[in-house]
Design an enzyme around this catalytic site. Sequence first.
Site, PDB file in Angstrom:
ATOM      1  N   GLU A 158      -1.287 123.626  34.031  1.00  0.00           N
ATOM      2  CA  GLU A 158      -2.551 123.139  33.498  1.00  0.00           C
ATOM      3  C   GLU A 158      -3.283 124.308  32.817  1.00  0.00           C
ATOM      4  O   GLU A 158      -3.318 125.394  33.393  1.00  0.00           O
ATOM      5  CB  GLU A 158      -3.451 122.557  34.585  1.00  0.00           C
ATOM      6  CG  GLU A 158      -4.600 121.772  33.975  1.00  0.00           C
ATOM      7  CD  GLU A 158      -5.540 121.131  35.005  1.00  0.00           C
ATOM      8  OE1 GLU A 158      -5.594 121.596  36.158  1.00  0.00           O
ATOM      9  OE2 GLU A 158      -6.217 120.177  34.626  1.00  0.00           O
ATOM     10  N   ALA A 294      -6.190 127.322  43.022  1.00  0.00           N
ATOM     11  CA  ALA A 294      -5.161 126.384  43.454  1.00  0.00           C
ATOM     12  C   ALA A 294      -4.971 125.329  42.377  1.00  0.00           C
ATOM     13  O   ALA A 294      -5.850 125.128  41.536  1.00  0.00           O
ATOM     14  CB  ALA A 294      -5.579 125.716  44.766  1.00  0.00           C
ATOM     15  N   MET A 295      -3.817 124.664  42.410  1.00  0.00           N
ATOM     16  CA  MET A 295      -3.484 123.697  41.370  1.00  0.00           C
ATOM     17  C   MET A 295      -2.797 122.487  41.968  1.00  0.00           C
ATOM     18  O   MET A 295      -1.852 122.621  42.736  1.00  0.00           O
ATOM     19  CB  MET A 295      -2.575 124.378  40.329  1.00  0.00           C
ATOM     20  CG  MET A 295      -2.018 123.442  39.283  1.00  0.00           C
ATOM     21  SD  MET A 295      -3.343 122.724  38.262  1.00  0.00           S
ATOM     22  CE  MET A 295      -2.544 121.198  37.768  1.00  0.00           C
ATOM     23  N   GLU A 296      -3.265 121.308  41.547  1.00  0.00           N
ATOM     24  CA  GLU A 296      -2.920 120.044  42.202  1.00  0.00           C
ATOM     25  C   GLU A 296      -1.600 119.415  41.784  1.00  0.00           C
ATOM     26  O   GLU A 296      -1.492 118.193  41.796  1.00  0.00           O
ATOM     27  CB  GLU A 296      -4.044 119.046  41.931  1.00  0.00           C
ATOM     28  CG  GLU A 296      -4.196 118.598  40.454  1.00  0.00           C
ATOM     29  CD  GLU A 296      -5.201 119.407  39.645  1.00  0.00           C
ATOM     30  OE1 GLU A 296      -5.471 120.548  40.037  1.00  0.00           O
ATOM     31  OE2 GLU A 296      -5.694 118.901  38.634  1.00  0.00           O
ATOM     32  N   ASN A 297      -0.578 120.197  41.410  1.00  0.00           N
ATOM     33  CA  ASN A 297       0.713 119.594  41.036  1.00  0.00           C
ATOM     34  C   ASN A 297       1.040 118.466  42.016  1.00  0.00           C
ATOM     35  O   ASN A 297       0.924 118.630  43.231  1.00  0.00           O
ATOM     36  CB  ASN A 297       1.818 120.642  41.090  1.00  0.00           C
ATOM     37  CG  ASN A 297       1.405 121.925  40.416  1.00  0.00           C
ATOM     38  OD1 ASN A 297       1.170 121.943  39.225  1.00  0.00           O
ATOM     39  ND2 ASN A 297       1.244 122.984  41.208  1.00  0.00           N
ATOM     40  N   HIS A 329     -10.111 119.583  47.980  1.00  0.00           N
ATOM     41  CA  HIS A 329     -10.248 119.444  46.522  1.00  0.00           C
ATOM     42  C   HIS A 329      -8.898 119.051  45.907  1.00  0.00           C
ATOM     43  O   HIS A 329      -8.790 118.054  45.181  1.00  0.00           O
ATOM     44  CB  HIS A 329     -10.738 120.784  45.951  1.00  0.00           C
ATOM     45  CG  HIS A 329     -10.909 120.798  44.462  1.00  0.00           C
ATOM     46  ND1 HIS A 329     -12.138 120.755  43.863  1.00  0.00           N
ATOM     47  CD2 HIS A 329     -10.004 120.858  43.449  1.00  0.00           C
ATOM     48  CE1 HIS A 329     -11.985 120.780  42.545  1.00  0.00           C
ATOM     49  NE2 HIS A 329     -10.697 120.846  42.273  1.00  0.00           N
ATOM     50  N   GLU A 330      -7.868 119.808  46.224  1.00  0.00           N
ATOM     51  CA  GLU A 330      -6.558 119.563  45.596  1.00  0.00           C
ATOM     52  C   GLU A 330      -5.957 118.241  46.054  1.00  0.00           C
ATOM     53  O   GLU A 330      -5.289 117.548  45.277  1.00  0.00           O
ATOM     54  CB  GLU A 330      -5.600 120.715  45.901  1.00  0.00           C
ATOM     55  CG  GLU A 330      -6.076 122.089  45.442  1.00  0.00           C
ATOM     56  CD  GLU A 330      -6.475 122.146  43.984  1.00  0.00           C
ATOM     57  OE1 GLU A 330      -5.939 121.358  43.180  1.00  0.00           O
ATOM     58  OE2 GLU A 330      -7.359 122.963  43.652  1.00  0.00           O
ATOM     59  N   HIS A 333      -7.291 115.373  44.157  1.00  0.00           N
ATOM     60  CA  HIS A 333      -6.645 115.259  42.841  1.00  0.00           C
ATOM     61  C   HIS A 333      -5.345 114.463  42.894  1.00  0.00           C
ATOM     62  O   HIS A 333      -4.873 114.000  41.854  1.00  0.00           O
ATOM     63  CB  HIS A 333      -6.287 116.647  42.315  1.00  0.00           C
ATOM     64  CG  HIS A 333      -7.395 117.367  41.609  1.00  0.00           C
ATOM     65  ND1 HIS A 333      -8.187 116.775  40.661  1.00  0.00           N
ATOM     66  CD2 HIS A 333      -7.814 118.658  41.699  1.00  0.00           C
ATOM     67  CE1 HIS A 333      -9.047 117.690  40.202  1.00  0.00           C
ATOM     68  NE2 HIS A 333      -8.847 118.818  40.819  1.00  0.00           N
ATOM     69  N   GLU A 352     -12.232 116.959  37.683  1.00  0.00           N
ATOM     70  CA  GLU A 352     -12.821 118.103  38.384  1.00  0.00           C
ATOM     71  C   GLU A 352     -14.184 117.813  39.001  1.00  0.00           C
ATOM     72  O   GLU A 352     -14.494 118.315  40.077  1.00  0.00           O
ATOM     73  CB  GLU A 352     -12.903 119.300  37.435  1.00  0.00           C
ATOM     74  CG  GLU A 352     -11.542 119.767  36.913  1.00  0.00           C
ATOM     75  CD  GLU A 352     -10.569 120.126  38.025  1.00  0.00           C
ATOM     76  OE1 GLU A 352     -10.993 120.210  39.187  1.00  0.00           O
ATOM     77  OE2 GLU A 352      -9.379 120.301  37.714  1.00  0.00           O
TER      78      GLU A 352
HETATM   79 ZN   LIG Z   1      -9.652 120.703  40.508  1.00  0.00          ZN
END
Ligand SMILES: [Zn+2]
Length: 884
Positions: A158, A294-297, A329-330, A333, A352
Amino acid sequence: MKLKSAMLAVCAIVSLVTMLPARSAAAPPADDRVVLPDAVVPRHYDIEITPDFEHLRFRGHVRIDVEVARAANSIVLNAADLSFDRISLAGQKDAPKVTIDVRQQTAAFAFSAPIAPGRYVLSIDYQGKIYQQASGFFALDSVAGGNASKRSLFTQFENSDARRFLPCWDEPARKATFSLTATVRAGDTAVSNMPVETTEKLDARLKRVHFAQTPKMSSYLLFFAAGDFERLHRMVGGVDVGVIVKRGDAERGRFALDTAAQLLPYYNDYFGTPYPLPKLDLIAAPGSSQFFAAMENWGAILFFERALLIDARLSTEQDRQDVAVVIAHEMAHQWFGDLVTMAWWDDLWLNEGFASWMENKAIDRFHPQWKLWLQSQSAVQQAMRIDAAEGTHPIITPIRDVLQASDAFDSITYVKGGAVIRMLEAYVGENAFRAGVRRYMKEHAYGNTVTDDLWSEIDAVSTTKIKEIAHDFTLHAGVPLISAHVARCDSGPRTLALAQTRFGIDDSANIGSQTWRVPVAIKALGGADATHVIVSGAAATRATLAKCGAVLLNVGQSAYFRSHYESDAFAALANRYGRLAPEDQLGLLSDTEALASVGEAPVAQFLALTEKLPPDAEALIWSALTESLLGLDKLYAGRPGRAAFRSYARALLERPLTRVGWDARAGEADNVAIQRAALLGAMGRFGDAVVVAESRLRFARFLSAPSRVSAAQRKSVLGVVAENADGATWDKIHALARAAPTELEKQDYYMFLGDAEEAQLAQRALDLSLTDEVPITLRPLVISAVSGSHPDLAANFAITHWDAIKPLLESDSRSQFVPHLASGSSDLHMAVRLNEFAAAHISASARRSLEMAVASIRYNVRIGTHLPDIDRWIASASQRSGAS
Ligand SMILES: [Zn+2]
């Protein structure tokens, strides 16, 4: 994605750009939007990759099932930093002619004969790079016993870096299914969105891992990692929930696993659509990013270790709460973003803003004692400051291309977005809001949406309609200021008139004649529950309260606006300040500070409130107040009034610090630990002799045996010692950094080196940041740490050494890094220097951070003109206390 909170703090401020025009609610795609042609669309990707761990490159092969909707001669897709070896389309004799557009990151394959509508397989052999910063496909080396390092691989796509991993239609609305096969080292664990389906041993060194096919999803959610990992896991309602850490770190992942296991059933219920994948992994990566935590893959959430792991020797209460919040949060998502995705980056806030709201709501359900809504007010204050200045933008804002999309990840999108959702939920009620969200999930699962799709589903189930208020707050920038004109009364009912203007810290308030429909909760202290009115239009809105008590606006502080009281009404509230609910104490304090900063209220009002805050007030309010004081202290840098200001601040903070003491007491509330750390940190910054001496004593103990200082104390002690360091102390912290056995500790120590107030030591930290001694991803963090106390020094250093620093930065943060460093400056020369830097190095379409930083510098200069008022108040206060 979860932004780094440090980044939000740094980027807190504004811009010069003319206001972006608000688009109408159901605007068609912007005509000048740079997107791929839609004659050919992908349905499925079959990807095989073979990474070369040592040489940081990889070979790839992809077979893409495409659907040709209209006859076409060429196929255009995204590709960046890839080279093509062989390309073929089933049914086409000749290989296509390839044209690469480096700027637009596309590859066009022109075929000699037209392609008729229908289904085809596009087959591509290619090669790509493995980077050392956290974007695209990248390697991170971790320290592993001694000086040997272990390399693991991860991906981060992203907003638009999947195109560095495979040629693809890299736009959120081009959803497709993905099957991934990877050849990795025999001892590695490989991770992707879906579980491993088969593993094939190739030889003694290598194996081939094939993952199950994903559901239909956006390319930016694809994930792959490989390394020497271990996985702890638990079945939760039929889903295999795992935490993946580097070997040896399992114990540090327990808290995260417990948190995820607790949250999954909550989300399944809240969204009304069960989590649709068979497994959900939370993966810890060593190091850091300048851009995100962090990233919500989908099914494979990537975290930097700091945002996921809890180490009994190192982690503080704040760390524990942060980890829980980032996980919440993640995981939110996985529905908002992954299952249902915004059609284009304009509506990024749908992802977001929602996740930023849900992180508080979900964790508050399980840990009400953490008071997350109260905690979140600090971030909302920062967002309001950005939103009250030139160059702010509406939550929903036109995004032309992917370069601009990186700019969209800011506190307006996240924090104002979350605050507006909170306001709207409070307005329609929790049940109606949730019912609307459930309908939205069912209706749009595996699809793409625009914001109005959400409002439509909520309005369909709610008797109170949301859309008009939602439009006012998402399609227009700015912060409403509600001013109360309160009629006098001795008993009986109290009448008041509420009028709105736009609150601005610069000329932005005079742009247009924007008004909002603002839901305002008002109450007379000592009276019944709050009364709700909608303040709209330019004329005043009248309201009547049954009792004649002091009037409070925005009761509970769940709405997004600032409140202004005339002096009598303010005095009536201030006299009862200690008895207000904690959120209203903080709200009044923040509004008064903001109004004072622009000369709309006497600064004495703010300072008087600080003195009325009881030592036993809610822990978080004291923490928030320390942030305000530290912010003012920075503006005092190099000014004669600083010593008196620091003395006043120390006297103020000494009362609550005496109450909470240095060491945790049995049975104290969790947030007292956060308050204690904030108070000690501020007292250290203000040079309190007792706190500095005690910190040095404890630091000496720590050096003799680290276990003699508790995890709760470690960061506070090191922070105070680092800020007040002399050369010898700095060297001791440097030695700790070099010897630190884990990434988590290394990051702490290197950042402490950047905290020194002494300019020569700050310069040494900057010089160090360009050496190979510091792990690559930590180097930019050291420069950022220096910018905390020395924004001009750090920004000038980065500009001077840009050629060396640029390669250390992720592509997403290159346009933002230097502006963030400079935004704390109070020197207009820095604004000039920034503009010169941007002309040479920042693309014209990605200058929002720059403009915000320039406006921030102007704001800092302007607010500096109010410091003499503070000096006078402090002088008269010390006379008062001297006389008493
Ligand atoms: Zn986010």
